[in-house]
Design an enzyme around this catalytic site. Structure first.
Site, PDB file in Angstrom:
ATOM      1  N   HIS A  34      -5.621   3.324 -15.792  1.00 31.45           N
ATOM      2  CA  HIS A  34      -5.365   4.531 -15.914  1.00 31.45           C
ATOM      3  C   HIS A  34      -5.593   4.634 -17.757  1.00 31.45           C
ATOM      4  CE1 HIS A  34      -4.607   8.753 -16.471  1.00 31.45           C
ATOM      5  NE2 HIS A  34      -2.732   7.959 -17.172  1.00 31.45           N
ATOM      6  N   CYS A  88     -24.114   3.583 -14.724  1.00 32.25           N
ATOM      7  CA  CYS A  88     -22.976   5.002 -14.764  1.00 32.25           C
ATOM      8  C   CYS A  88     -22.040   4.515 -15.068  1.00 32.25           C
ATOM      9  CB  CYS A  88     -23.128   6.037 -13.952  1.00 32.25           C
ATOM     10  SG  CYS A  88     -23.080   5.718 -12.726  1.00 32.25           S
TER      11      CYS A  88
END
Length: 560
Positions: free
Chosen positions: A186, A485
């Protein structure tokens, strides 16, 4: 010790005094009992959990974007009926509200930690909800980091939960340094989105005395303690020069000799569009639609989906927008998507495109909503499926897309079998996009959320570059475009290598676009090819990066 070393996950230089954020919520003592009124104690625990849920939702509303969805999912943890029943049962047996919350969350925590993967990564989120609830029950100060400061500070922590960073801005935080985490944690994702330097897996960081001046290099992973004025000035001059060099390069992505490379943004929804436009994205290479679904007890309506898709499509007239269908399953459980229970390894279970075999109606609704949105905008829409492993799956997905009126169907290369047989998958797929994070996880049998396995998650691993090269070559056999990506696309040095491997497009966090654009503009395609060959010939991630840099002479001018 004057220097700490970690893993740089968001490039740039940050300087400020260290603020060590420590969660010091005391553990309620075992055997803690309430005064005898179980009903009142149950109500007290319920009120505390609801207060936490409302605060998380408030933070999410203020933060917007990807953070809002993550915080809404956290709020659902606080309101989970199973957890409420667990806490209530403990209170009925005489346990105090604080201890009941601690023990109730503890049982859920063990289950998540054992699951690993996406669920294992949610342990820090669960701990955050638990600690916030206990703080309310015990009348302790809220767990918060300063959202404002006279001077930007370096936020140091063992790890950071979504609520810790949701309301922060680059004006307040000069850099992040955490002892745990990896390139896909995160902290890493938020730092890159904010454009703030970050170093993770930095042992000894929380032992640094509060207020210690810290100079953080988010590229090299070096953290200097109490640097001299000369060191700070030199770092700031280098950062200023880097910003000037990046600002001087504009327009579509291309190498120095004019070889085009489409540079796109990864987004989670309409709120991420402004940054993508700000940094000059040539469309969207990855629209993560799961953020429409997370934190909900039922799927969003087709009308709600259509509106969200249309808002993004209208922002990129004439540009390519690639939408990934819902990536959920056993390791990202959603209440309305029941799958087989008790999977021993959720990361290898019913997820991604596999789940649509069980719930075809979810895919049908999503494709129909996308088709309606596409008919109202000029953006060139591509739809791709996650976790495709076989040619049969690719053909089945492409057929579903065309039946819905979506002519461009692609697949993500995240599984080694897909990378090895991309030419076979091209019989059904119109384009490919390589997700380096999951591809590394499966290639090295290394959970992407485990900090101790960070070295195996390094996208510079030569074996991973070999898989990328195989996938690109397989796509070329059928004249299919193949992009990347994963977050690896946002590394300016690695971006050059990927182009040298034959990748046709790169999609990344919007804030990473200027550095990648500038790095490509300073090197010819031939230089990128030589850098790629040198990296693949290396024996380790570290030596691969060094070998590639030796063939990319323009990097020094960018401070990379």
């Amino acid at each position: 010790m004057s220097t700490l070393t970690g893993v740089g996950v968001s490039p740039g230089i940050g300087f400020g005094t260290g603020y060590v954020f420590a969660r010091e919520i005391p553990v309620p003592p075992p055997g803690s009992r309430h005064g005898g009124d179980a009903a009142a104690e149950r109500e007290r625990a319920g009120r505390a959990l609801e207060q936490v849920a409302q605060d998380l939702e408030r933070r999410g509303t203020l933060a917007g974007g990807e953070s809002q969805k993550v915080l809404e999912a956290q709020a659902l943890m606080a309101r989970d009926p199973g957890l409420a029943a667990e806490v209530a049962g403990l209170v009925e047996a005489g346990t105090s509200a604080s201890r009941a919350v601690y023990e109730g969350f503890g049982r859920y925590r063990e289950a998540l930690a054992e699951a690993g993967g996406y669920l294992g990564a949610r342990v820090v989120d669960l701990d955050d909800v638990r600690d916030r609830a206990i703080a309310v029950l015990e009348g302790l100060p809220a767990l918060d980091v300063p959202s404002r400061a006279a001077e930007p500070y370096v936020l140091v922590a063992r790890d950071l939960a979504p609520a810790d960073t949701a309301l922060l801005s680059p004006d307040a935080v000069a850099a992040f340094v955490t002892e745990e985490g990896g390139p896909t944690s995160h902290t890493a994702i938020i730092a890159r989105a904010m454009g703030v330097p970050a170093v993770v897996a930095c042992r000894g960081a929380t032992a640094v005395a509060a207020g210690t001046p810290m100079l953080v290099d988010g590229a090299s992973g070096l953290v200097r303690l109490t640097p001299s004025a000369r060191e700070v000035e030199a770092a700031r001059e280098a950062a200023a020069a880097r910003r000037s060099a990046l600002a001087a390069v504009g327009g579509p992505g291309a190498t120095a000799d004019g070889h085009p490379v489409t540079l796109q943004a990864n987004i989670g929804g309409p709120r991420d569009v402004p940054d993508a436009l700000k940094y000059g994205a040539q469309g969207v290479g990855l629209y993560r639609t799961e953020f429409l679904f997370l934190g909900r007890r039922k799927a969003p309506s087709p009308q709600e989906q259509e509106a969200a898709y249309l808002e993004v499509l209208k922002a990129f007239p004439g540009e390519r927008v690639v939408v990934r269908t819902l990536d959920a399953g056993a390791d990202k459980p959603l209440p309305f998507l029941a799958s087989s229970d008790g999977e021993p390894n959720p990361a290898l279970g019913m997820r991604g495109t596999r789940l649509f075999q069980v719930h075809p109606e979810v895919l049908a609704d999503q494709l129909a909503a996308l088709a309606r949105a596409a008919s109202q905008a000029s953006a060139r829409v591509g739809v791709m499926a996650p976790m495709v492993a076989t040619a049969e799956e690719a053909v089945r997905f492409a057929a579903a897309c065309r039946e819905a009126g979506l002519p461009s169907a692609g697949v993500m290369i995240e599984v080694p079998s897909a990378a090895l047989r991309t030419a076979d998958l091209a019989a059904g797929a119109d384009f490919f996009s390589i997700g380096t994070n999951d591809l590394a996880q499966y290639a090295f049998a290394a959970d992407r959320q485990v900090g101790a396995l960070t070295a195996l998650q390094d996208p510079w691993q030569p074996a991973l570059l070999d898989l990328v090269a195989l996938a690109v070559a397989g796509a070329a056999v059928r004249d299919r475009p193949c992009g990347v990506c994963g977050e690896a696309a946002g590394d300016p040095v690695l971006a050059c290598v990927l182009v040298g491997l034959g990748v046709t497009s790169l999609s990344m966090a919007a804030a990473s676009l200027p550095a990648v654009r500038a790095a490509l503009a300073l090197h010819t395609r031939e230089e990128c090819v030589r850098a790629a060959q040198a990296a693949r010939a290396a024996e380790s991630a570290e030596s691969a990066r060094a070998a590639a840099r030796s063939h990319l002479p323009g990097l020094g001018g960018l401070g990379l």
